[in-house]
Write a protein that holds these residues in place. Structure first.
Motif, PDB file in Angstrom:
ATOM      1  N   ASP A 187      47.256  85.164 -37.387  1.00 20.71           N
ATOM      2  CA  ASP A 187      48.444  84.952 -36.554  1.00 20.71           C
ATOM      3  C   ASP A 187      48.718  83.474 -36.293  1.00 20.71           C
ATOM      4  O   ASP A 187      49.258  83.101 -35.254  1.00 20.71           O
ATOM      5  CB  ASP A 187      48.349  85.708 -35.227  1.00 20.71           C
ATOM      6  CG  ASP A 187      49.726  86.107 -34.710  1.00 20.71           C
ATOM      7  OD1 ASP A 187      50.727  85.857 -35.406  1.00 20.71           O
ATOM      8  OD2 ASP A 187      49.805  86.666 -33.600  1.00 20.71           O
TER       9      ASP A 187
ATOM     10  N   ARG B 160      50.812  80.362 -36.383  1.00 21.43           N
ATOM     11  CA  ARG B 160      52.259  80.146 -36.457  1.00 21.43           C
ATOM     12  C   ARG B 160      52.566  78.661 -36.676  1.00 21.43           C
ATOM     13  O   ARG B 160      51.851  77.788 -36.167  1.00 21.43           O
ATOM     14  CB  ARG B 160      52.936  80.588 -35.161  1.00 21.43           C
ATOM     15  CG  ARG B 160      52.598  81.988 -34.679  1.00 21.43           C
ATOM     16  CD  ARG B 160      53.251  83.059 -35.487  1.00 21.43           C
ATOM     17  NE  ARG B 160      52.917  84.385 -34.980  1.00 21.43           N
ATOM     18  CZ  ARG B 160      53.731  85.145 -34.238  1.00 21.43           C
ATOM     19  NH1 ARG B 160      54.935  84.701 -33.903  1.00 21.43           N
ATOM     20  NH2 ARG B 160      53.335  86.339 -33.823  1.00 21.43           N
TER      21      ARG B 160
ATOM     22  N   ARG C 181      50.239  89.026 -40.138  1.00 20.55           N
ATOM     23  CA  ARG C 181      49.658  88.328 -38.981  1.00 20.55           C
ATOM     24  C   ARG C 181      48.139  88.406 -39.032  1.00 20.55           C
ATOM     25  O   ARG C 181      47.439  87.449 -38.698  1.00 20.55           O
ATOM     26  CB  ARG C 181      50.189  88.929 -37.677  1.00 20.55           C
ATOM     27  CG  ARG C 181      51.690  88.802 -37.462  1.00 20.55           C
ATOM     28  CD  ARG C 181      52.179  87.384 -37.538  1.00 20.55           C
ATOM     29  NE  ARG C 181      53.604  87.283 -37.257  1.00 20.55           N
ATOM     30  CZ  ARG C 181      54.356  86.225 -37.538  1.00 20.55           C
ATOM     31  NH1 ARG C 181      53.809  85.166 -38.128  1.00 20.55           N
ATOM     32  NH2 ARG C 181      55.647  86.194 -37.250  1.00 20.55           N
TER      33      ARG C 181
ATOM     34  N   PRO D 248      50.375  85.106 -30.683  1.00 20.37           N
ATOM     35  CA  PRO D 248      50.548  83.980 -31.610  1.00 20.37           C
ATOM     36  C   PRO D 248      49.526  82.870 -31.365  1.00 20.37           C
ATOM     37  O   PRO D 248      49.120  82.625 -30.228  1.00 20.37           O
ATOM     38  CB  PRO D 248      51.971  83.495 -31.300  1.00 20.37           C
ATOM     39  CG  PRO D 248      52.648  84.663 -30.666  1.00 20.37           C
ATOM     40  CD  PRO D 248      51.582  85.379 -29.902  1.00 20.37           C
TER      41      PRO D 248
ATOM     42  N   TYR E 126      48.816  78.778 -32.223  1.00 12.93           N
ATOM     43  CA  TYR E 126      49.316  77.496 -32.714  1.00 12.93           C
ATOM     44  C   TYR E 126      48.148  76.525 -32.789  1.00 12.93           C
ATOM     45  O   TYR E 126      47.345  76.439 -31.860  1.00 12.93           O
ATOM     46  CB  TYR E 126      50.409  76.944 -31.789  1.00 12.93           C
ATOM     47  CG  TYR E 126      51.629  77.814 -31.734  1.00 12.93           C
ATOM     48  CD1 TYR E 126      52.639  77.681 -32.682  1.00 12.93           C
ATOM     49  CD2 TYR E 126      51.759  78.800 -30.756  1.00 12.93           C
ATOM     50  CE1 TYR E 126      53.759  78.505 -32.654  1.00 12.93           C
ATOM     51  CE2 TYR E 126      52.874  79.623 -30.720  1.00 12.93           C
ATOM     52  CZ  TYR E 126      53.865  79.475 -31.669  1.00 12.93           C
ATOM     53  OH  TYR E 126      54.972  80.299 -31.632  1.00 12.93           O
TER      54      TYR E 126
END
Length: 215
Positions: A134, A136, A129, A5, A7
């Protein structure tokens, strides 16, 4: 090898998810208004359809006139909308240090096309994704409402809303399961609560994230 993931290091990314009629658009706007009043620069966006490419995708996937689509075609169309949305709308705003609020994101694909269409969830996740790099959300707010109640709020239904209650029950269960698997990044709220009470709970969860976000 998958990188895992991602961010955003700048800005704050908040997503609203849930089934039909749960008040996502209303709560998105209320959060935007509160954040703006607090002095933050906010981008309010949505999926599918908040790009030129996305508008064409939205017309295809939601118009009742489209009729039946291959389920895999539907997955790929939604993923194309997400790729364009992230690259041209979401990431540029996050790079500028803004708060991005989106009405629907990847979880909708996992719930509607994965669980709703009964496709392999790993396949649907892999496509989406990849399409989004990906990326998030820092927080996903799930507004939970029984499908029978939510669908009853629409006089006319689009192609997805017109699916069976059983379809929408699978969608609801998928959203809740996603939240259970990652509680640090989710807030699940009963959409039957008064609008102002829901808004207050969302603000309480978002406020600490504003101080953590890198500007």
């Amino acid at each position: 090898m998958e990188s895992g993931p991602r961010y955003a290091a700048t800005g704050l990314f908040v997503c609203f998810e849930g089934g039909e009629g749960g008040g996502k658009s209303t709560q998105s706007r209320l959060l935007r208004d509160w954040l703006t009043a607090e002095g933050h620069t906010v981008l309010l966006t949505f999926e599918p359809g908040d790009t030129a490419v996305g508008r064409e995708v939205r017309r295809i996937v939601l118009s009742p006139e489209t009729g039946e689509l291959s389920h895999r075609t539907e997955v790929l169309l939604y993923a194309a909308d997400k790729a364009e949305h992230v690259d041209t709308v979401v990431m540029p705003a996050l790079d500028r240090g803004e708060v991005v609020i989106t009405d629907r994101y990847v979880d909708s694909a996992l719930a509607y096309q994965g669980a709703g269409r009964v496709l392999d969830p790993a396949d649907v996740a892999r496509v989406n994704r990849w399409a989004t790099g990906d990326l998030r959300p820092h927080l996903t707010v799930v507004l939970d409402l029984a499908p029978a109640a939510g669908l009853g709020r629409f006089e006319e239904r689009d192609r997805i809303e017109a699916e069976s209650v059983e379809f929408h029950e699978r969608v609801r269960a998928a959203f809740l399961a996603l939240a259970v698997d990652d509680p640090d990044h989710y807030l699940v709220l009963d959409a039957r609560q008064p609008i102002d009470e829901i808004a207050a709970l969302i603000r309480a969860r978002v406020a600490p994230l504003l101080t953590q976000a890198v500007r």
